[in-house]
Design a protein around this motif. Structure first.
Motif, PDB file in Angstrom:
ATOM      1  N   VAL A   1     -30.241  53.541  49.930  1.00  0.00           N
ATOM      2  CA  VAL A   1     -29.127  53.064  50.750  1.00  0.00           C
ATOM      3  C   VAL A   1     -28.256  54.225  51.200  1.00  0.00           C
ATOM      4  O   VAL A   1     -27.719  54.224  52.307  1.00  0.00           O
ATOM      5  CB  VAL A   1     -28.289  52.027  49.964  1.00  0.00           C
ATOM      6  CG1 VAL A   1     -27.080  51.596  50.768  1.00  0.00           C
ATOM      7  CG2 VAL A   1     -29.142  50.842  49.581  1.00  0.00           C
ATOM      8  N   MET A   2     -28.110  55.229  50.355  1.00  0.00           N
ATOM      9  CA  MET A   2     -27.212  56.342  50.657  1.00  0.00           C
ATOM     10  C   MET A   2     -27.765  57.276  51.729  1.00  0.00           C
ATOM     11  O   MET A   2     -27.018  57.977  52.382  1.00  0.00           O
ATOM     12  CB  MET A   2     -26.915  57.136  49.388  1.00  0.00           C
ATOM     13  CG  MET A   2     -26.082  56.348  48.417  1.00  0.00           C
ATOM     14  SD  MET A   2     -25.697  57.096  46.823  1.00  0.00           S
ATOM     15  CE  MET A   2     -26.208  58.738  46.881  1.00  0.00           C
TER      16      MET A   2
ATOM     17  N   ALA B   1     -24.783  58.053  37.093  1.00  0.00           N
ATOM     18  CA  ALA B   1     -26.093  58.578  37.483  1.00  0.00           C
ATOM     19  C   ALA B   1     -27.067  57.440  37.758  1.00  0.00           C
ATOM     20  O   ALA B   1     -27.849  57.493  38.712  1.00  0.00           O
ATOM     21  CB  ALA B   1     -26.631  59.494  36.395  1.00  0.00           C
ATOM     22  N   HIS B   2     -27.004  56.396  36.958  1.00  0.00           N
ATOM     23  CA  HIS B   2     -27.848  55.222  37.158  1.00  0.00           C
ATOM     24  C   HIS B   2     -27.558  54.579  38.516  1.00  0.00           C
ATOM     25  O   HIS B   2     -28.483  54.233  39.262  1.00  0.00           O
ATOM     26  CB  HIS B   2     -27.618  54.220  36.025  1.00  0.00           C
ATOM     27  CG  HIS B   2     -28.161  52.857  36.307  1.00  0.00           C
ATOM     28  ND1 HIS B   2     -29.505  52.598  36.370  1.00  0.00           N
ATOM     29  CD2 HIS B   2     -27.531  51.682  36.550  1.00  0.00           C
ATOM     30  CE1 HIS B   2     -29.686  51.312  36.641  1.00  0.00           C
ATOM     31  NE2 HIS B   2     -28.504  50.752  36.760  1.00  0.00           N
ATOM     32  N   VAL B   3     -26.297  54.426  38.859  1.00  0.00           N
ATOM     33  CA  VAL B   3     -25.920  53.830  40.145  1.00  0.00           C
ATOM     34  C   VAL B   3     -26.410  54.694  41.299  1.00  0.00           C
ATOM     35  O   VAL B   3     -26.938  54.182  42.294  1.00  0.00           O
ATOM     36  CB  VAL B   3     -24.391  53.616  40.216  1.00  0.00           C
ATOM     37  CG1 VAL B   3     -23.950  53.255  41.619  1.00  0.00           C
ATOM     38  CG2 VAL B   3     -23.966  52.538  39.232  1.00  0.00           C
TER      39      VAL B   3
END
Length: 78
Positions: free
Chosen positions: A76-77, A67-69
């Motif tokens: 970016v996503m 979740a942190h990532v």
């Protein structure tokens, strides 16, 4: 669960990488000093009668880290 509700999301995100490293080290410790129960070497005995199974804590730590990532790479996503 109760403790997780009391910690702010920002604090959980800051703890996620360290929690994952600690939990993976616990999995390595199982290989070195783990005890066998029911045909599986997946437990660490603490004292005489208390045992823990680090793989359960790793599931929570991996979810928090994932979740942190996702939050860190949100821009970016998209």
């Amino acid at each position: 669960f109760w403790l997780g509700l009391r910690i702010t999301p920002r604090r959980l995100r800051s703890l996620a990488p360290a929690a994952l490293v600690v939990r993976v080290l616990a999995l390595v410790a199982v290989l070195l000093v783990g005890t066998e129960r029911s045909g599986s070497k997946a437990w660490i005995a603490i004292g005489g009668s208390f045992t823990i199974q680090p793989s359960e804590a790793v599931k929570v730590a991996l979810t928090l880290w994932g979740a942190h990532v996702l939050v860190a790479r949100r821009a970016v996503m998209h």
